[in-house]
Enzyme design. Sequence first.
Site, short mmCIF file in Angstrom:
data_model
loop_
_atom_site.label_atom_id
_atom_site.label_comp_id
_atom_site.label_asym_id
_atom_site.label_seq_id
_atom_site.Cartn_x
_atom_site.Cartn_y
_atom_site.Cartn_z
N HIS A 202 86.80 28.70 28.58
CA HIS A 202 85.69 28.91 27.66
C HIS A 202 85.80 30.25 26.94
O HIS A 202 84.79 30.79 26.46
CB HIS A 202 84.32 28.78 28.37
CG HIS A 202 84.03 27.37 28.80
ND1 HIS A 202 82.89 26.99 29.45
CD2 HIS A 202 84.75 26.22 28.65
CE1 HIS A 202 82.91 25.69 29.69
NE2 HIS A 202 84.04 25.19 29.21
N TYR A 256 83.14 28.07 22.48
CA TYR A 256 82.30 28.96 23.28
C TYR A 256 82.31 30.41 22.80
O TYR A 256 81.45 31.19 23.21
CB TYR A 256 82.72 28.91 24.76
CG TYR A 256 82.18 27.70 25.49
CD1 TYR A 256 80.98 27.76 26.18
CD2 TYR A 256 82.85 26.49 25.48
CE1 TYR A 256 80.47 26.67 26.84
CE2 TYR A 256 82.35 25.37 26.14
CZ TYR A 256 81.16 25.47 26.82
OH TYR A 256 80.65 24.38 27.48
C1 G6P Z 1 81.82 21.30 27.73
C2 G6P Z 1 82.56 22.07 28.76
C3 G6P Z 1 82.23 21.68 30.12
C4 G6P Z 1 80.75 21.58 30.28
C5 G6P Z 1 80.18 20.62 29.31
C6 G6P Z 1 78.68 20.64 29.36
O1 G6P Z 1 82.51 20.32 27.18
O2 G6P Z 1 83.92 22.07 28.61
O3 G6P Z 1 82.75 22.66 30.96
O4 G6P Z 1 80.44 21.15 31.58
O5 G6P Z 1 80.55 20.91 28.04
O6 G6P Z 1 78.20 19.47 28.79
P1 G6P Z 1 76.72 19.00 29.04
O7 G6P Z 1 76.61 17.69 28.39
O8 G6P Z 1 76.54 18.96 30.53
O9 G6P Z 1 75.86 20.06 28.43
#
Ligand code: G6P
Length: 443
Positions: A202, A256
Amino acid sequence: MKDRIKIVTIGGGSSYTPELIEGFIKRKEELPIKEIWLVDIEEGREKLEIVGDLAKRMVKEAGLDWEVHLTLDRRKALKDADFVSTQFRVGLLDARIKDERIPLSHGILGQETNGAGGMFKAFRTIPVILDIVEDMKELCPQAWLINFTNPAGMITEAVLNYGKYEKVVGLCNVPIGHIIGESEMLGKSKEELFFHFGGLNHFHWHRVYDRDGNELTEKVMDIMFSDKDEKVVENIHNIPFLEEQIRDLKMLPCAYHRYYYLQEDMLKEGIESYKENKTRAEVVKEVEASLFELYKNPNLKEKPEELSKRGGAHYSDAACEMISSIYNDKRNIMEVNTKNRGALPDLPYDSVVEVSSVITSHGPMPINFGKLTSAPRGHIQIMKAMEELTIEAAVTGNYGKALQAFTLNPLVPGGNIAKELLDEMLIAHKDYLPQFKDVIETL
Ligand code: G6P
């Protein structure tokens, strides 16, 4: 390697499991699975049963003879496993809600894997992953650990440097998202391009090349800055980057980086969502509830489209492909969290970095990303030091280290506010922080 393999998924009751099963089914010709064990804990029993039944229906529908086992007995599952994947969330989504809401209540960015939220996720998760690794050493010492649990970089570093378990790879779907999105932007297939990533989970950058050896990084920037609707992962608010800064960086940032390069703008957005009780964690809780309603339908036999509303979409393209690449010694290139070994010479040799690597049967071989210029170098060195302190605090329960990590994190302001936030979060998460027990009692 064995002729038929046993795969264990810890956190098997996750709403993402259908994506994983779909990824295995897609690779049925190259991945001779015998058993899939989905493991969860008592609090996740209901979810495990619902999503596990869907997994069984999907495998049956595909006409495969794979055994799908659902269990709360982790040790039984781990016995003689070949691959163990981890996708669990200690404290479930309620803990994530606290990670996001408590910092925001102080006017500080709260995010699942970044800032104070990400550090607390590490504090809760690291003792558990180290426990799993101890079980693996005893029950399946040959197995590869494919970690998806966030914060993926820090968790992988804890396994390598504190768990002393070498056969570990940390994965994330963000690089895949960039590869898919930017190939589309350039009107090319991803096979026609070469994406070179380097940095931390990230917190990585990348460059893009075509097959004629031309660098296309600037071309992606041209499109990115002319089309403000650039696609980013579902969970991140899309605020455009500052063009002159990114142009001067000469590398593409990851989605990020917005939390760092656009901190105030992201904070404003975070505070809005906090006030409306719509932080990402709260939204995800609703999405999850409706996903599990869908999963209950006995006629559903495939991954439902609604799962793409989650930020982790495409994660099976990382997890299942990684397992297949190791098993088949594919020597393909993937983006992984692995021991640096000089790939980013500005960071310690033993640090975990997220870097394009050649995937072999003996694990990832990182491709040298090279030295960084002043801005990314300064930034990443602070981030790595913050990660090291966070991991050390998570292992030892040392309050001073935790406060140092907080002070170093660019998303946490220094001073007494950092201490107040740390204390409030320690108390809020006390049930999942046995290593900080003595400290918490004094607060
Ligand atoms: C991203 C990240 C993941 C994270 C996810 C959260 O794609 O790479 O590390 O867990 O988003 O997604 P969410 O739908 O749980 O907010």
